[in-house]
Design an enzyme around this catalytic site. Structure first.
Site, PDB file in Angstrom:
ATOM      1  N   GLY A  28     -64.095  45.367  -7.129  1.00 32.59           N
ATOM      2  CA  GLY A  28     -65.464  45.561  -6.677  1.00 32.59           C
ATOM      3  C   GLY A  28     -65.981  46.940  -7.024  1.00 32.59           C
ATOM      4  O   GLY A  28     -65.220  47.820  -7.461  1.00 32.59           O
ATOM      5  N   PRO A  29     -67.273  47.169  -6.848  1.00 35.03           N
ATOM      6  CA  PRO A  29     -67.859  48.480  -7.136  1.00 35.03           C
ATOM      7  C   PRO A  29     -67.298  49.554  -6.218  1.00 35.03           C
ATOM      8  O   PRO A  29     -66.743  49.260  -5.158  1.00 35.03           O
ATOM      9  CB  PRO A  29     -69.360  48.255  -6.892  1.00 35.03           C
ATOM     10  CG  PRO A  29     -69.554  46.774  -6.914  1.00 35.03           C
ATOM     11  CD  PRO A  29     -68.276  46.183  -6.422  1.00 35.03           C
ATOM     12  N   PRO A  30     -67.451  50.824  -6.578  1.00 34.57           N
ATOM     13  CA  PRO A  30     -66.995  51.908  -5.690  1.00 34.57           C
ATOM     14  C   PRO A  30     -67.768  51.909  -4.382  1.00 34.57           C
ATOM     15  O   PRO A  30     -68.982  51.686  -4.351  1.00 34.57           O
ATOM     16  CB  PRO A  30     -67.283  53.185  -6.506  1.00 34.57           C
ATOM     17  CG  PRO A  30     -67.385  52.733  -7.921  1.00 34.57           C
ATOM     18  CD  PRO A  30     -67.920  51.334  -7.875  1.00 34.57           C
ATOM     19  N   GLY A  31     -67.054  52.161  -3.292  1.00 31.23           N
ATOM     20  CA  GLY A  31     -67.692  52.279  -1.986  1.00 31.23           C
ATOM     21  C   GLY A  31     -67.857  50.988  -1.222  1.00 31.23           C
ATOM     22  O   GLY A  31     -68.428  50.994  -0.129  1.00 31.23           O
ATOM     23  N   THR A  32     -67.362  49.865  -1.761  1.00 30.22           N
ATOM     24  CA  THR A  32     -67.532  48.590  -1.064  1.00 30.22           C
ATOM     25  C   THR A  32     -66.486  48.370   0.017  1.00 30.22           C
ATOM     26  O   THR A  32     -66.608  47.412   0.788  1.00 30.22           O
ATOM     27  CB  THR A  32     -67.478  47.432  -2.066  1.00 30.22           C
ATOM     28  OG1 THR A  32     -66.314  47.567  -2.901  1.00 30.22           O
ATOM     29  CG2 THR A  32     -68.717  47.430  -2.953  1.00 30.22           C
ATOM     30  N   GLY A  33     -65.463  49.203   0.084  1.00 32.89           N
ATOM     31  CA  GLY A  33     -64.495  49.100   1.179  1.00 32.89           C
ATOM     32  C   GLY A  33     -63.183  48.461   0.796  1.00 32.89           C
ATOM     33  O   GLY A  33     -62.562  47.791   1.636  1.00 32.89           O
ATOM     34  N   THR A  56     -60.239  50.006  -0.021  1.00 31.63           N
ATOM     35  CA  THR A  56     -59.167  50.685   0.715  1.00 31.63           C
ATOM     36  C   THR A  56     -59.245  50.372   2.202  1.00 31.63           C
ATOM     37  O   THR A  56     -58.224  50.154   2.860  1.00 31.63           O
ATOM     38  CB  THR A  56     -59.261  52.196   0.482  1.00 31.63           C
ATOM     39  OG1 THR A  56     -59.218  52.468  -0.922  1.00 31.63           O
ATOM     40  CG2 THR A  56     -58.112  52.918   1.160  1.00 31.63           C
ATOM     41  N   GLU A  77     -98.980  59.294  -8.284  1.00 32.51           N
ATOM     42  CA  GLU A  77     -98.333  58.504  -7.231  1.00 32.51           C
ATOM     43  C   GLU A  77     -99.261  57.417  -6.701  1.00 32.51           C
ATOM     44  O   GLU A  77     -98.815  56.297  -6.422  1.00 32.51           O
ATOM     45  CB  GLU A  77     -97.879  59.420  -6.095  1.00 32.51           C
ATOM     46  CG  GLU A  77     -96.880  60.490  -6.500  1.00 32.51           C
ATOM     47  CD  GLU A  77     -95.629  59.912  -7.137  1.00 32.51           C
ATOM     48  OE1 GLU A  77     -95.289  58.738  -6.847  1.00 32.51           O
ATOM     49  OE2 GLU A  77     -94.994  60.618  -7.941  1.00 32.51           O
ATOM     50  N   ASP A 130     -89.850  56.955 -14.807  1.00 38.69           N
ATOM     51  CA  ASP A 130     -90.515  55.646 -14.746  1.00 38.69           C
ATOM     52  C   ASP A 130     -90.358  54.905 -16.073  1.00 38.69           C
ATOM     53  O   ASP A 130     -90.115  53.688 -16.086  1.00 38.69           O
ATOM     54  CB  ASP A 130     -91.995  55.830 -14.431  1.00 38.69           C
ATOM     55  CG  ASP A 130     -92.221  56.555 -13.113  1.00 38.69           C
ATOM     56  OD1 ASP A 130     -91.379  56.385 -12.214  1.00 38.69           O
ATOM     57  OD2 ASP A 130     -93.213  57.276 -12.999  1.00 38.69           O
TER      58      ASP A 130
END
Length: 730
Positions: free
Chosen positions: A263-268, A270, A485, A562
């Site tokens: 999975g992607p980094p930071g998905t949990g 570990t 903006e 953009d």
């Protein structure tokens, strides 16, 4: 809290790390003694060489000449040898100093006599260099020395016992001390390295650095993991096997030896592995793939052997190898036959085949680059289960926010559903950071509760950074940024498939933007988007540049991000999504890093790539034309919104809608009101619930009658006076 096994831990086996009862060969003790004797012998040789540099032996004839010439200062009888020193200006001493300077050099003499200048060399030598002469046997020796001005000293005779004692102290005692020290060093190395290998584990080179957690010491269970229900279901079978292995062995089933968490980094990944160990109440071995790789060939393979050996002793247990792609990369011709990574990978493959899964040793690996792993590592019998831990959907993000806010004091206005909608594409680590930043902001503001504004402000802080309070813009720059903006916001407001505008600001931020327009979706659109939605997204990105050209008649570099975002979407539409007329359903590229940057490589000829660039430009031109038309058609409304934005610097989408509809923007409530929100004036009463003030008033076009005469003036004549008012029609 998780921690390493202690020596007195009840779960520790007696034979762990080799054990103290392991049989050792007697040759080891004799080798230690031999090493000690050799070291003491070398030390004595070094000491004798230093003594030879400061003690010179002379003949008896030279000694007689030096005494009679008055060169000798004093003499002393030491055992059976006479030791004497020369005076500072004695010619033999000068000759000896010159000879030693040419032989040893100034540096060597300084190490013997200490630091000195050239002028003080003879003085230092006279006090340090001694001369020896053999025993003298003639009468009147003492009187002869006194006649020549030589001071003499005598010593007590040395007995045989004293000589033996000096031999023991100078040789035997150092050998014994050296043997004891080497034995302690040997035992320390033996316990630390275990089976060792490679270079023998000197300094812990061959030792496994796995962190061992016992039973519930991880402190993490499935209650601490949210948004990954599918992955937890796949791992629950492993937990059940570790609890009840007999249920599976009775029917003849074998549990897979390993599971690969992708999975992607930071998905949990570990966190999920620790939760499995916490749910199963088994030891948890955690080691990173980089811990196996060393500059010495063979050390990584030694650590793999040591890790699995220790795990088999503490079975049932879980081995977790994080970033397994470090050692599990595919083998190709670029890797030599003696490469450290290849040997480590080969040893890992052998260990995965060698251990019995019935003992309860489960191997979990984690990576975000599964495409680079070796095929032999993924075949059945090794890592034969692949569990995908992807970015959470809307329900998963909501559950994750609920987990991370369990210990956070929230205000009543907090709506986690809205935060979950705003954080589309975020992983669990992002959401944890968002909640923590919101709590820190609430403390800075002096509040005891975290509000909805804190959560949304922390979301903005993550994507745009903090405000630059010392940044100063000219009036022209502020006006240019404001139109840029508002151009984004106006195009998004007028587009049917665009996301609603939440906030517009022209305050510079640390992430490099001079202002930004915040869009928030009303529903989860992470995985599926239509062509119309993608075209609307590109058109919104082009709104800033379109406003610059239409209103200010110029172009700035502020639209660079953009343009990049719009170009990436258009390129994906042509190359990956099959949304172009030129290529239709033809895929021109393939994903290379699915779980990292999501980039892809082209799988087409150069001529086809050139045609693809033209198709991408055509998509961008169509969207830019639509943005220009929206800006020109709503120029008057834009001027009103820009004037209000220049005054307030930050406005909400609801305030922009109020200005366009001719209402007072100051009456719009809420710090984060989108353009799709139903406007409210006060309380819970909306505009749709209020009737117009003159709805029941009937207006007639008739002359106004004269007022009645005052009392005493008599009755008005017939036909004059006010007529009764006409009743309004129902």
């Amino acid at each position: 809290m998780a921690g390493p096994l202690k020596p007195n831990d009840p779960n520790r086996r007696d034979d762990q790390n080799g054990g103290d009862d392991r049989k050792r060969s007697p040759l080891g003790f004799f080798s230690i003694v031999l090493w000690a004797v050799m070291l003491v012998f070398l030390l004595n040789m070094c000491r004798s060489s230093v003594e030879k540099a400061t003690v010179q032996e002379v003949d008896y004839s030279d000694f007689v000449k030096w005494v009679e010439a008055g060169y000798v200062d004093e003499i002393k009888l030491e055992s059976t040898v006479y030791t004497f020193s020369l005076k500072e200006n004695a010619p033999p001493l000068k000759e000896l100093v010159d000879e030693m300077s040419g032989t040893y050099g100034t540096g060597a003499l300084q190490s013997i006599f200490g630091p000195f200048d050239r002028k003080d060399l003879e003085t230092a030598a006279s006090s340090s260099i001694k001369f020896q002469v053999g025993p003298v046997h003639h009468d009147g020796f003492v009187q002869w020395l006194e006649a020549n001005g030589v001071e003499h000293y005598g010593t007590d005779p040395v007995t045989q016992e004293q000589q033996m004692f000096s031999i023991i102290v100078g040789n035997v005692v150092p050998i014994l001390l050296m043997v004891v020290g080497l034995m302690f060093l040997y035992r320390y190395m033996f316990k630390k390295m275990g089976s060792g290998g490679g270079f023998g584990g000197i300094g812990g080179v061959g030792k496994s650095n796995a962190k061992v957690y016992v039973e519930k010491k991880t402190g993490v269970t499935f209650k601490d993991v949210a948004g990954q229900d599918e992955a937890k279901e796949s791992l629950e079978e492993i937990i059940d096997f570790l609890h009840n292995p007999g249920k599976y062995t009775e029917i003849g089933a074998k549990l897979p030896k390993g599971a690969l968490l992708v999975g992607p980094p930071g998905t949990g990944k570990t966190l999920l592995a620790k939760a499995v160990a916490g749910e199963a109440n088994v030891p948890f071995f955690s080691i990173s793939g980089s811990d196996f790789v060393e500059m010495f060939v063979g050390v990584g393979a030694s650590r793999v052997r040591d890790l699995f050996k220790e795990a088999s002793k503490m079975a049932p247990c879980i081995i977790f190898i994080d970033e397994i792609d470090t050692i599990g990369k595919s083998r190709d011709n670029r890797m030599g036959g003696n490469d450290e990574r290849e040997q480590t990978l080969n040893q890992l493959l052998a260990e995965l085949d060698g251990f019995d899964p019935g003992k309860g040793v489960i191997v979990l690996g984690a990576t975000n680059r599964p495409e680079v792993l070796d095929k032999a590592l993924l075949r059945p019998g090794r890592f034969d289960r692949r569990i995908t831990i992807d970015r959470p959907n809307l329900a998963g993000r909501l559950a994750t926010l609920q987990v991370h806010t369990r210990k956070i004091k929230l205000a009543e206005d907090v709506d986690l559903n809205k935060i979950a909608l705003a954080t589309a594409g975020c992983v669990g680590a992002d959401l944890a950071n968002l909640v923590n930043e919101a709590a820190l902001r609430a403390v800075r503001k002096g509040r005891r509760l975290v509000t909805q504004e804190d959560l949304l402000a922390s979301f903005e802080f993550v994507i745009a950074g903090s405000e630059k309070k010392n940044s100063v813009l000219t009036e022209f720059e502020r006006k240019l940024v404001a139109y840029h903006e508002v151009g984004h916001a106006m195009v998004a407001y007028k587009q049917k498939n665009a996301e609603p505008v939440q906030k517009i600001t022209i305050v510079p931020h640390t992430e490099g933007s001079l202002g930004y327009t915040l869009l928030m979706p009303e529903e989860d659109k992470t995985n599926l988007r239509t062509r119309e939605e993608l075209m609307a997204k590109i058109t919104v990105s082009m709104g800033g540049r379109a406003a610059e050209e239409v209103v200010m008649n110029t172009m700035t570099n502020g639209a660079s991000q953009d343009i990049q975002e719009a170009t990436n979407i258009a390129r994906n539409m042509v190359a990956m999504y099959g949304m172009s007329e030129e290529f239709g359903m033809m895929a021109l590229g393939s994903v290379r890093n699915q779980y990292l940057d999501g980039g892809y490589g082209l799988d087409c000829a150069q001529d086809t790539a050139a045609v693809m660039d033209k198709a991408v430009k055509a998509v961008l031109d169509v969207c830019y034309k639509d943005a220009v038309e929206v800006i020109r058609a709503n120029r008057e409304d834009m001027d009103k919104v820009v004037a209000y934005l220049l005054e307030k610097e930050t406005i909400t989408g609801g305030e922009m809608v109020a200005i366009i509809e001719g209402r007072d923007p100051a009456l719009v409530e809420g710090a984060y009101t989108s353009t799709h929100a139903k406007p409210k004036l006060s309380g819970d009463q909306s505009l749709g619930d209020i009737e117009p003030p003159a709805k029941h008033v009937h207006i007639v076009n008739e002359p106004i009658p004269m007022p009645p005469p005052a009392e005493g003036d008599g009755e008005p004549p017939e036909g004059e006076g006010p007529e009764p008012p006409e009743q309004p029609k129902e």
